[in-house]
Design a protein around this motif. Structure first.
Motif, PDB file in Angstrom:
ATOM      1  N   MET A   1      -5.946  -8.401  65.546  1.00 33.00           N
ATOM      2  CA  MET A   1      -7.057  -8.551  64.614  1.00 33.00           C
ATOM      3  C   MET A   1      -6.718  -7.845  63.308  1.00 33.00           C
ATOM      4  SD  MET A   1     -10.015  -5.771  65.535  1.00 33.00           S
ATOM      5  CE  MET A   1      -9.747  -4.044  65.138  1.00 33.00           C
ATOM      6  N   ARG A   2      -7.571  -8.067  62.271  1.00 31.05           N
ATOM      7  CA  ARG A   2      -7.411  -7.406  60.984  1.00 31.05           C
ATOM      8  C   ARG A   2      -8.425  -6.267  60.853  1.00 31.05           C
ATOM      9  NH1 ARG A   2      -9.014 -11.594  56.959  1.00 31.05           N
ATOM     10  NH2 ARG A   2     -10.624 -11.785  58.535  1.00 31.05           N
ATOM     11  N   ALA A   3      -8.035  -5.237  60.113  1.00 37.10           N
ATOM     12  CA  ALA A   3      -8.939  -4.115  59.873  1.00 37.10           C
ATOM     13  C   ALA A   3      -8.551  -3.443  58.561  1.00 37.10           C
ATOM     14  CB  ALA A   3      -8.878  -3.110  61.022  1.00 37.10           C
ATOM     15  N   THR A  22      -6.547  -5.963  69.126  1.00 37.37           N
ATOM     16  CA  THR A  22      -7.997  -6.048  69.293  1.00 37.37           C
ATOM     17  C   THR A  22      -8.430  -5.041  70.348  1.00 37.37           C
ATOM     18  OG1 THR A  22      -7.959  -8.392  68.735  1.00 37.37           O
ATOM     19  CG2 THR A  22      -9.906  -7.579  69.892  1.00 37.37           C
ATOM     20  N   PRO A  23      -9.421  -4.202  70.054  1.00 41.26           N
ATOM     21  CA  PRO A  23      -9.834  -3.181  71.025  1.00 41.26           C
ATOM     22  C   PRO A  23     -10.528  -3.796  72.230  1.00 41.26           C
ATOM     23  CG  PRO A  23     -11.340  -3.220  69.170  1.00 41.26           C
ATOM     24  CD  PRO A  23     -10.219  -4.147  68.813  1.00 41.26           C
ATOM     25  N   GLU A  24     -10.449  -3.094  73.348  1.00 41.84           N
ATOM     26  CA  GLU A  24     -11.101  -3.526  74.579  1.00 41.84           C
ATOM     27  C   GLU A  24     -12.369  -2.712  74.805  1.00 41.84           C
ATOM     28  OE1 GLU A  24     -10.171  -6.078  76.383  1.00 41.84           O
ATOM     29  OE2 GLU A  24      -8.367  -6.448  75.174  1.00 41.84           O
ATOM     30  N   ALA A  25     -13.381  -3.370  75.327  1.00 42.80           N
ATOM     31  CA  ALA A  25     -14.621  -2.669  75.683  1.00 42.80           C
ATOM     32  C   ALA A  25     -14.390  -1.898  76.977  1.00 42.80           C
ATOM     33  CB  ALA A  25     -15.758  -3.665  75.856  1.00 42.80           C
ATOM     34  N   ARG A  26     -14.620  -0.595  76.928  1.00 38.28           N
ATOM     35  CA  ARG A  26     -14.469   0.248  78.110  1.00 38.28           C
ATOM     36  C   ARG A  26     -15.837   0.547  78.714  1.00 38.28           C
ATOM     37  NH1 ARG A  26     -10.037   4.737  76.127  1.00 38.28           N
ATOM     38  NH2 ARG A  26      -9.723   3.753  74.107  1.00 38.28           N
ATOM     39  N   ARG A  27     -15.854   1.465  79.679  1.00 38.94           N
ATOM     40  CA  ARG A  27     -17.096   1.783  80.369  1.00 38.94           C
ATOM     41  C   ARG A  27     -18.201   2.163  79.359  1.00 38.94           C
ATOM     42  NH1 ARG A  27     -17.698   3.322  85.577  1.00 38.94           N
ATOM     43  NH2 ARG A  27     -15.433   3.709  85.728  1.00 38.94           N
ATOM     44  N   GLY A  28     -19.350   1.517  79.482  1.00 40.69           N
ATOM     45  CA  GLY A  28     -20.479   1.831  78.625  1.00 40.69           C
ATOM     46  C   GLY A  28     -20.381   1.280  77.210  1.00 40.69           C
ATOM     47  N   GLY A  77     -18.119  -3.884  78.753  1.00 34.41           N
ATOM     48  CA  GLY A  77     -17.390  -3.031  79.675  1.00 34.41           C
ATOM     49  C   GLY A  77     -18.181  -2.776  80.947  1.00 34.41           C
ATOM     50  N   GLU A  78     -17.627  -1.962  81.814  1.00 30.52           N
ATOM     51  CA  GLU A  78     -18.301  -1.611  83.062  1.00 30.52           C
ATOM     52  C   GLU A  78     -19.581  -0.832  82.770  1.00 30.52           C
ATOM     53  OE1 GLU A  78     -15.800   0.401  85.875  1.00 30.52           O
ATOM     54  OE2 GLU A  78     -14.018  -0.664  85.191  1.00 30.52           O
ATOM     55  N   VAL A 107     -15.135  -4.766  66.650  1.00 25.76           N
ATOM     56  CA  VAL A 107     -15.323  -3.338  66.877  1.00 25.76           C
ATOM     57  C   VAL A 107     -15.817  -3.142  68.302  1.00 25.76           C
ATOM     58  CG1 VAL A 107     -15.913  -2.913  64.458  1.00 25.76           C
ATOM     59  CG2 VAL A 107     -17.742  -3.291  66.120  1.00 25.76           C
ATOM     60  N   VAL A 108     -15.640  -1.938  68.832  1.00 22.29           N
ATOM     61  CA  VAL A 108     -16.276  -1.564  70.098  1.00 22.29           C
ATOM     62  C   VAL A 108     -17.263  -0.446  69.812  1.00 22.29           C
ATOM     63  CG1 VAL A 108     -14.399  -2.311  71.590  1.00 22.29           C
ATOM     64  CG2 VAL A 108     -14.404   0.026  70.686  1.00 22.29           C
TER      65      VAL A 108
END
Length: 309
Positions: A1-3, A22-28, A77-78, A107-108
């Motif tokens: 992705m671009r930023a 590209t960031p990954e969605a983590r817990r919460g 995410g979880e 974004v996450v």
């Protein structure tokens, strides 16, 4: 992705468009495909290195830019409940000096910082809410005012000030707004009962309306002691940058913004019900973020400037 990031400090010229994973969605957390971000004073201050100079951001090789974001949830995410893929949302990214910010394709954000946008509320316009909207709401709530109380808002035509005027008016609080003569009609239209002009002796101008001083003030223009001078004895003041002396029994609240999904949802509800209007002054693609910074720094922009991927 671009930023958009900065790897050295300065003006619009230091904004750098990079390719990054590209960031990954983590817990919460949820991942948001960004529709728009809004330009804030803190974005310009971060790029200039001011947040690092005052010790509000850690030293690192790369710093992301942008706090306000609106978009669509595209991954969860979880342990995430209440939000799902496809939801239209806004979020506040309040981790100062993080490697990536809101000026990005994705974004996450933690669910504590995310609220769903109601139907009928434009997503681009909703991007103008998070930082100034939360600042104004948290500043107002700290004052603990009742209907019929009086409130001074300095810098009332600015980002935080506009929200403060409208939130107070929605609570039947009488607003004395400080702004330029050119903004008087606008300020009255969004809920100000009285308008005092920049350049006047603020304490004297306010006391010409309320001789004992107003019950409270939100100092969005960072006027400090001049705003305090307009407040009655044993009143209250909320400051958004810095502080003021504790004089005449006045309660001083130094507002340090924090992400809060309940407050975000409250602001969105006021927008959906027609109590708050949102103002977009222009939008720029991600690769032209520097132009947005230049326009923002020139002052005189009444609405918010957006960055759109």
């Amino acid at each position: 992705m671009r930023a958009i990031v900065v790897k050295g400090f300065g003006g619009p010229e230091v904004l750098e468009l990079i390719e990054t994973p590209t960031p990954e969605a983590r817990r919460g957390q949820v991942r948001i495909k960004v529709a728009a971000s809004a330009v804030n004073p803190v974005d310009v201050a971060t790029a200039a290195g001011i947040m690092h100079q005052i010790g509000n951001a850690p030293e690192r090789a790369q710093v992301g830019i942008g706090w306000d974001v609106a978009g669509t949830v595209d991954a969860v995410g979880e342990d995430v409940t209440g939000l799902a893929v496809g939801d239209r949302v806004i979020a506040l990214l309040d981790r100062t000096g993080a490697p990536l910010g809101a000026y990005a394709d994705y974004v996450v954000a933690g669910t504590h910082a995310v609220a769903r946008v109601p139907e009928g509320v434009d997503l681009d316009e909703a991007a103008t809410i998070p930082l100034p909207g939360l600042t104004a709401l948290q500043a107002l709530e700290a004052l603990d005012l009742k209907p019929g109380d009086t409130l001074l808002v300095t810098g009332a035509a600015g980002g935080v000030g506009q929200f403060a005027v409208q939130f107070a008016a929605a609570r039947a609080i009488e607003v004395v707004a400080q702004g330029s003569p050119e903004d008087e009609g606008f300020l009255r239209a969004i809920g100000a009962t009285h308008v005092v002009h920049r350049g006047q002796d603020l304490g004297e101008a306010v006391r010409a309306i309320h001789p004992g001083g107003v019950d409270a003030a939100i100092d969005a223009a960072v006027l400090g002691i001049a705003a305090l001078d307009a407040v009655r004895n044993k009143g209250a003041i909320s400051t958004v940058v810095g502080s003021v002396p504790h004089l005449r029994g006045i309660r001083v609240h130094n507002i340090l913004i924090q992400a809060d999904e309940t407050h975000l949802a409250e602001v969105l509800g006021l927008v959906a019900e027609g109590f708050v209007r949102l103002n977009v002054a222009g939008s720029y693609p991600l690769e032209r973020a520097g132009e947005a910074f230049t326009r923002f720094s020139a002052r005189g922009v009444r609405g918010r400037l957006l960055i759109k991927p």
